[in-house]
Design an enzyme around this catalytic site. Sequence first.
Site, PDB file in Angstrom:
ATOM      1  N   ASP A 135       0.865  -1.163   0.000  1.00  0.00           N
ATOM      2  CA  ASP A 135       0.000   0.000   0.000  1.00  0.00           C
ATOM      3  C   ASP A 135       0.920   1.236   0.000  1.00  0.00           C
ATOM      4  OD1 ASP A 135      -2.170   1.803   0.842  1.00  0.00           O
ATOM      5  OD2 ASP A 135      -1.153   1.719   2.768  1.00  0.00           O
ATOM      6  N   ASP A 137       0.148   5.220   1.128  1.00  0.00           N
ATOM      7  CA  ASP A 137       0.087   6.100   2.308  1.00  0.00           C
ATOM      8  C   ASP A 137       0.121   5.304   3.610  1.00  0.00           C
ATOM      9  OD1 ASP A 137      -1.047   7.457  -0.001  1.00  0.00           O
ATOM     10  OD2 ASP A 137      -1.560   9.085   1.373  1.00  0.00           O
TER      11      ASP A 137
HETATM   12  P1  IMP Z   1      -3.317   4.296  -0.079  1.00  0.00           P
HETATM   13  O1  IMP Z   1      -3.088   4.330   1.398  1.00  0.00           O
HETATM   14  O2  IMP Z   1      -2.033   4.193  -0.844  1.00  0.00           O
HETATM   15  O3  IMP Z   1      -4.307   3.251  -0.502  1.00  0.00           O
HETATM   16  O4  IMP Z   1      -3.878   5.746  -0.532  1.00  0.00           O
HETATM   17  C1  IMP Z   1      -5.083   6.245  -0.016  1.00  0.00           C
HETATM   18  C2  IMP Z   1      -5.138   7.736  -0.153  1.00  0.00           C
HETATM   19  O5  IMP Z   1      -4.966   8.162  -1.500  1.00  0.00           O
HETATM   20  C3  IMP Z   1      -6.487   8.296   0.223  1.00  0.00           C
HETATM   21  O6  IMP Z   1      -6.620   8.472   1.606  1.00  0.00           O
HETATM   22  C4  IMP Z   1      -6.529   9.630  -0.516  1.00  0.00           C
HETATM   23  O7  IMP Z   1      -5.966  10.642   0.278  1.00  0.00           O
HETATM   24  C5  IMP Z   1      -5.626   9.427  -1.713  1.00  0.00           C
HETATM   25  N1  IMP Z   1      -6.344   9.370  -3.003  1.00  0.00           N
HETATM   26  C6  IMP Z   1      -6.054  10.144  -4.071  1.00  0.00           C
HETATM   27  N2  IMP Z   1      -6.821   9.826  -5.107  1.00  0.00           N
HETATM   28  C7  IMP Z   1      -7.621   8.825  -4.718  1.00  0.00           C
HETATM   29  C8  IMP Z   1      -8.621   8.053  -5.390  1.00  0.00           C
HETATM   30  O8  IMP Z   1      -8.942   8.219  -6.575  1.00  0.00           O
HETATM   31  N3  IMP Z   1      -9.232   7.099  -4.653  1.00  0.00           N
HETATM   32  C9  IMP Z   1      -8.895   6.856  -3.364  1.00  0.00           C
HETATM   33  N4  IMP Z   1      -7.955   7.550  -2.724  1.00  0.00           N
HETATM   34  C10 IMP Z   1      -7.308   8.534  -3.369  1.00  0.00           C
HETATM   35 MG    MG Z   2      -2.606   3.243   3.459  1.00  0.00          MG
END
Ligand code: IMP
Ligand code: MG
Length: 396
Positions: A135, A137
């Site tokens: 993942d 973030d």
């Molecule tokens: P992950 O933790 O890598 O899955 O990223 C999640 C974060 O990406 C979300 O909390 C959003 O802040 C950001 N985000 C940006 N664009 C999108 C999208 O199209 N769908 C979902 N999350 C997005």
């Molecule tokens: Mg995450």
Amino acid sequence: MSRLLGIKGLLAVPFVLHSQPNAALTDVRTDDTVSNARRRYAEIMRDVEQLVNDHIEHQRRGIPERSKLKLLVPSLSIFFTPLMLEEAFMAQDARRAISSRRFVSPSFNDIRLILNTAQIMSLVKGGPLKLVTFDGDVTLYDDGASLIPSNQVISRILDLMSMGICVGVVTAAGYEEAKRYNDRLHGLLEAVHNSESLTETQKKNLVVLGGEANFMFRFNSQVPHLLEPVPRDMWALDEMKAWKDEDITELLDISEATLRDSVKTMRLKADIVRKSRAVGIIPQAGTKFFREQLEETVLAAQKVLELSDVGRRLPFCAFNGGNDVFVDIGDKRLGVACCQRLFGDIQGLNTLHVGDQFLSISGNDFKTRMVCTTCWVASPAETVDILDEFLELASR
Ligand code: IMP
Ligand code: MG
């Protein structure tokens, strides 16, 4: 989550019986309480390990619903490998002094980390590990940040790739252009580009899958931004190829309406973001939402979608991103499965997904449990620890 709480409950008994919170208050000495506690904790972990093995045997025979573990924990998902829980407990006990503690019982985090270590140990012993998906973030970098060149995880990912292991960044962040992913991941992409030890074939074993399972890019040293789109035919699953554009629009319309409703009823200072495969609410400048507001928004969207016809036809993922809520078309179960397909139908027992969002109600990493082994981290530093554990054990 419920597996974790179950183990926590089991360990609470020896904690009550063997820990000695009054040791500093009285001269009356009992037996060696630390080694007693450690022995009992380890026994319990061995018992759970055997329950897992028993469940795996039931899975193998096609009757997983009849295992004792499934009866105890109905929400149990699939086990792709055994879990070396006793050995993992001893390793984490050495680090976290779990059995030496007298006032603080084995915690949720202790058990989460024991399960992670057990999973890593089993993958080193069995596996073999062929694909690791991450993942973005909170797993690779802080929430909303980017993977910058000083990030400690980069050298570990390069080490994995040099062993021939494929790597996927499976993120909800959904962009259609390579440049946007390069902005977020440039530290890693440049390190792979500059690496002299990785072969060109190994470098091509890096993909980014954005929007849960919507936009796939593969590393290529020759192209601008170091990422090139991968033709959908090469990675999309058959079930995804059947998705209809009208359904996608309808699902996003319904989602947008429920998000607008939540913004209105809770008076959130939020903006709506609509994309080709997602719709979300993001905070207006300076706004921090309460966790409860985010969860309410997720649950409202989830319920409405679950009850809609289109929500039954099309997989979606509504989740709390920390300070935003998104509804995406598809989910990370598909995301990981697409990576598995692209790299030659890699199996669940040869795949590990590392993520931070495993709370069943509102986490978007949760569904990966259906297609591969998983590790649940709470920070990018823990991701580095897990990779170090793997690399260290694998080099023995
Ligand atoms: P992950 O933790 O890598 O899955 O990223 C999640 C974060 O990406 C979300 O909390 C959003 O802040 C950001 N985000 C940006 N664009 C999108 C999208 O199209 N769908 C979902 N999350 C997005
Ligand atoms: Mg995450």
